[in-house]
Design a protein around this motif. Structure first.
Motif, PDB file in Angstrom:
ATOM      1  N   LYS A 296       0.839  -1.198   0.000  1.00 26.02           N
ATOM      2  CA  LYS A 296       0.000   0.000   0.000  1.00 26.02           C
ATOM      3  C   LYS A 296       0.871   1.244   0.000  1.00 26.02           C
TER       4      LYS A 296
ATOM      5  N   GLY B  98       0.745   2.352  -3.572  1.00 25.95           N
ATOM      6  CA  GLY B  98      -0.429   3.203  -3.444  1.00 25.95           C
ATOM      7  C   GLY B  98      -1.705   2.432  -3.172  1.00 25.95           C
ATOM      8  N   LYS B  99      -1.630   1.106  -3.229  1.00 29.46           N
ATOM      9  CA  LYS B  99      -2.785   0.251  -2.979  1.00 29.46           C
ATOM     10  C   LYS B  99      -2.279  -1.112  -2.557  1.00 29.46           C
ATOM     11  N   HIS B 100      -3.010  -1.766  -1.681  1.00 30.23           N
ATOM     12  CA  HIS B 100      -2.684  -3.136  -1.295  1.00 30.23           C
ATOM     13  C   HIS B 100      -3.324  -4.071  -2.314  1.00 30.23           C
ATOM     14  N   TYR B 101      -2.567  -4.413  -3.325  1.00 26.82           N
ATOM     15  CA  TYR B 101      -3.074  -5.295  -4.374  1.00 26.82           C
ATOM     16  C   TYR B 101      -3.080  -6.735  -3.896  1.00 26.82           C
TER      17      TYR B 101
ATOM     18  N   ASP C 128      -7.882  -8.467  -7.176  1.00 27.95           N
ATOM     19  CA  ASP C 128      -7.849  -7.249  -7.987  1.00 27.95           C
ATOM     20  C   ASP C 128      -7.641  -7.569  -9.466  1.00 27.95           C
TER      21      ASP C 128
END
Length: 72
Positions: free
Chosen positions: A22, A26-29, A33
């Motif tokens: 994250k 920028g994101k917890h992939y 997803d």
């Protein structure tokens, strides 16, 4: 690995993979997803994203494992 870190005077810590992703991406992939990909293909895609982010920062990891380490 933690033994080697301790020998070098470092205090090894556990890190939640979601937390570092994250922060770094920028994101917890996660696999969900990428619903069109298999679990293994999704994992590879996420690792590729980490490699790309390293490149954006001017870093040149040799492989995806080194990219993960640099992201930490």
């Amino acid at each position: 690995m933690s033994g080697a870190a301790a020998l070098c005077g470092h205090d090894p810590q556990s890190i939640n993979i979601g937390a570092y992703r994250k922060h770094f991406l920028g994101k917890h992939y996660i696999g969900r997803d990428f619903p069109s990909l298999s679990k293994l293909a999704a994992k590879r895609q996420i690792k590729q994203m980490v490699l790309q982010r390293c490149g954006q920062l001017g870093w040149s990891p040799d492989d995806d494992d080194q990219a993960d380490a640099m992201a930490l």
